[in-house]
Each structure stands twice: as structure tokens, then as C-alpha cells.
Design an enzyme around this catalytic site. Sequence first.
Site, PDB file in Angstrom:
ATOM      1  N   LYS A  36       0.844  -1.204   0.000  1.00 52.76           N
ATOM      2  CA  LYS A  36       0.000   0.000   0.000  1.00 52.76           C
ATOM      3  C   LYS A  36       0.874   1.247   0.000  1.00 52.76           C
ATOM      4  CE  LYS A  36      -0.253  -0.473   4.978  1.00 52.76           C
ATOM      5  NZ  LYS A  36      -0.762  -1.413   5.985  1.00 52.76           N
ATOM      6  N   ARG A 130     -10.140  -1.255  15.134  1.00 54.80           N
ATOM      7  CA  ARG A 130      -9.965  -0.440  13.950  1.00 54.80           C
ATOM      8  C   ARG A 130     -10.868  -1.027  12.871  1.00 54.80           C
ATOM      9  NH1 ARG A 130      -4.175   0.594  11.061  1.00 54.80           N
ATOM     10  NH2 ARG A 130      -4.570  -1.556  10.429  1.00 54.80           N
ATOM     11  N   TYR A 239      16.760  29.418   9.429  1.00 54.53           N
ATOM     12  CA  TYR A 239      15.613  30.151   9.991  1.00 54.53           C
ATOM     13  C   TYR A 239      15.625  30.086  11.502  1.00 54.53           C
ATOM     14  CZ  TYR A 239      13.103  30.440   5.499  1.00 54.53           C
ATOM     15  OH  TYR A 239      12.700  30.722   4.229  1.00 54.53           O
ATOM     16  N   MET A 287      12.047  24.315   3.529  1.00 52.59           N
ATOM     17  CA  MET A 287      11.157  23.574   2.627  1.00 52.59           C
ATOM     18  C   MET A 287      11.945  22.731   1.626  1.00 52.59           C
ATOM     19  SD  MET A 287       8.214  24.960   0.030  1.00 52.59           S
ATOM     20  CE  MET A 287       7.283  25.797   1.276  1.00 52.59           C
TER      21      MET A 287
HETATM   22  C1  LIG Z   1       0.069  -2.324   6.528  1.00 50.72           C
HETATM   23  C2  LIG Z   1      -0.447  -3.617   7.018  1.00 50.72           C
HETATM   24  C3  LIG Z   1       0.413  -4.705   7.198  1.00 50.72           C
HETATM   25  C4  LIG Z   1       1.910  -4.596   7.127  1.00 50.72           C
HETATM   26  O1  LIG Z   1       2.347  -4.142   8.390  1.00 50.72           O
HETATM   27  P1  LIG Z   1       3.860  -3.832   8.734  1.00 50.72           P
HETATM   28  O2  LIG Z   1       3.810  -3.370  10.139  1.00 50.72           O
HETATM   29  O3  LIG Z   1       4.295  -2.765   7.789  1.00 50.72           O
HETATM   30  O4  LIG Z   1       4.632  -5.094   8.552  1.00 50.72           O
HETATM   31  C5  LIG Z   1      -0.159  -5.929   7.541  1.00 50.72           C
HETATM   32  N1  LIG Z   1      -1.491  -6.056   7.694  1.00 50.72           N
HETATM   33  C6  LIG Z   1      -2.341  -5.020   7.564  1.00 50.72           C
HETATM   34  C7  LIG Z   1      -3.788  -5.228   7.764  1.00 50.72           C
HETATM   35  C8  LIG Z   1      -1.854  -3.770   7.224  1.00 50.72           C
HETATM   36  O5  LIG Z   1      -2.695  -2.733   7.106  1.00 50.72           O
END
Ligand SMILES: *Cc1c(COP(=O)(O)O)cnc(C)c1O
Length: 339
Positions: A36, A130, A239, A287
Site C-alpha cells: 500500500k 480499527r 531560519y 522547505m
Molecule cells: C500495513 C499492514 C500490514 C503490514 O504491516 P507492517 O507493520 O508494515 O509489517 C499488515 N497487515 C495489515 C492489515 C496492514 O494494514
Amino acid sequence: MIPPSPLRLRIDMGALAANWRQLRALAGVDAGAAVKANGYGLGAKAVVDRLHAEGCRTVYVSNWQEAAALAGHAPDLRVKVLHGVDAADLPAALSIDADPVLVSPEQVALWRAHGAGRRCDVMVDTGMNRLGFEWRGFCTEMFAGLDVDTVHSHLACADTPEHPLNAVQRDRFAGIASALGARGALANTAGILLGCDYAFGHVRPGIGLYGGMGMRQVVFPQARVIQCRDVPAGDCAGYGATWTARRDSRLAVLNVGYADGYLRAFSNRGAALVDGRRAPVVGRVSMDMIIIDVTDTPVPVPGDRVDLAYDLAEAAAQSGLSEYELLTGLGARYERVYV
Ligand SMILES: *Cc1c(COP(=O)(O)O)cnc(C)c1O
């Protein structure tokens, strides 16, 4: 002609592959990969290509836009969508070869009505509160007739091995996975490191593939020197004049800043590596620029490429950011170079 980016992310594909193999071996079961957020910022397609060559056949994205970018990208690749499917997703979901991870009774009803017998996964919430079906009173009949491939849950505290919630979630999940009779998957990277009894039939590593949690460093950001200057003791820099030279110093200005994900948390804390020698960040991160102290390093010249010190554990400790934020914040201005 569009000029090439002056910033680079060097991405070590050998280290990525080695991390995946090591996590799979630790788990002792089939391993997928969380890709993702554009493969945690590394570039999802390149990550998937490399891991597919290692034997990875299941990848996890958050939404259907991410799924569309990967569906059909490699033979036998299963793309799974962690947010599941809602009414607005449905037209895309029906045209994209990816499996929703259904999270609620509403999503099950939608997929039953429109999914036309297509494969799906199920997410169960075992205590994180969640995403997913409530573990209390979990009822397998709800899924009768659906082609459920894998049942998932997610650990809230896996990065704290001694936390009692880990075993509680594992035991709740064990009951549910066996009742449903589908392949079970509970562990992210930290869950794999908890031990084999968290692996079930499949695991979903993410951050560890990309060098987090003590695995091999994969991502090496590089910036370029724009200008160097000598400053006398007592002068300040940046800055807010938050840094003052305690000695006559030589400074270099690099072309990277918080707009590239090198956040202000690194002000007076981060470092670059000039020919392997540490050059601390002095003053505030701007920036598009940072200032580093090169008094004790070989003297760079404008145009030189310089590595930022970006060991994830160390950079997290310096900045107070998580390893996840350190990767996903790396912006679009970097040219990703796969080596
Ligand atoms: C992002 C995610 C993972 C991977 O988790 P990591 O901590 O990056 O290894 C696994 N399962 C779900 C449901 C996730 O959202």
C-alpha cells in the site's frame, strides 16, 4: 525536455528480496507483502516485480485505485484490498481483478449481491478496534456461500512483544480462523517476529521488507550540494538562528527539505554522509534545503551527491517519527533508482 530530478532514492532490490526471504523463513508459511501507499513510498510496481520473482504471489493495497495499478501486473498475482469494498467502489471493484478484504456486514451484503461469486477475504477485529468484524459473537453463517480465501486479523501491539494483548488477540483469532475454515493470516512484520505461533497459514509483512524493524536497509536518499560557505565562530545558520557555530566552520547547503519528507524534526538532529563521514544537520530544515556541517569531512563541491543518514531505526530515534512515516513521507521529487 523535462530535466532529471536532482534528488535520488537509491533502492537496494537485493536487500528487499533478502528481507522478504528472511521474514518468510521466520514465519515458516506462505508470505505476501504489504505494498500500500505505493510500496511504502518505494514504488509499488518495482517492489511487486522483485518480490514476485522471489515467489511472492499475494500483495496488499489499501484501495481500488492502488489495486488497479497492480492488477494483472504479474502472472498469478493476487491483489487484496484492505479497505474492502463499498458502493462507491463497486464499479471499479467489478472490473479489477483483485479481492476485497470484507470488513463489515454491509460489505458482505454488497459483495453477496454484486460480487457474482468472486473470491474475497474477511477481516476480523480481535481487539484493536480499527477495521473488521467484531470478534465477539463472530458468526460464520454470515459468510455461507461466499468464496472466502483468507481470514485476517491485525495485531495492535506486536512491536511490544511483552504486551499481553498479543496473546489475547492470537487466541481469539485461532478460534475464529478454525471456525471459518479459511486460511488464517494475523502477522505483520512485528507479528512474524513474535514467533511461529502467530504465523497461522499466511503472513502480511510490510515495513520489514523495506528495512524497518532491524532488517537490512533498503532505501538510501541522496541530495546534491548547491553551495558551500565558511562561517566564523559565533555566526548562526538557518531560519530562527537556532544553530550557532562554536568554531570556525564550513557549511554545505543541500537541495532537500521538508517538502521532500525530510521533516523539521531533523533540524539540528539529522545528518548526511560525505564520503562515509557524518556531517550533522545544522539549523532548521527549510522547505527545499538543509544546511550541513562539513568542517570534519572531505570538502564537497556544488553538484556532489551526498547520502542522507537514513538508517530507519536511527532516523526514527533522532526525529521522533516512526519508521513508517520516514518511508511514506519521501516525496515525489525523488527519482527512484533501483539497484
Ligand atoms: C500495513 C499492514 C500490514 C503490514 O504491516 P507492517 O507493520 O508494515 O509489517 C499488515 N497487515 C495489515 C492489515 C496492514 O494494514
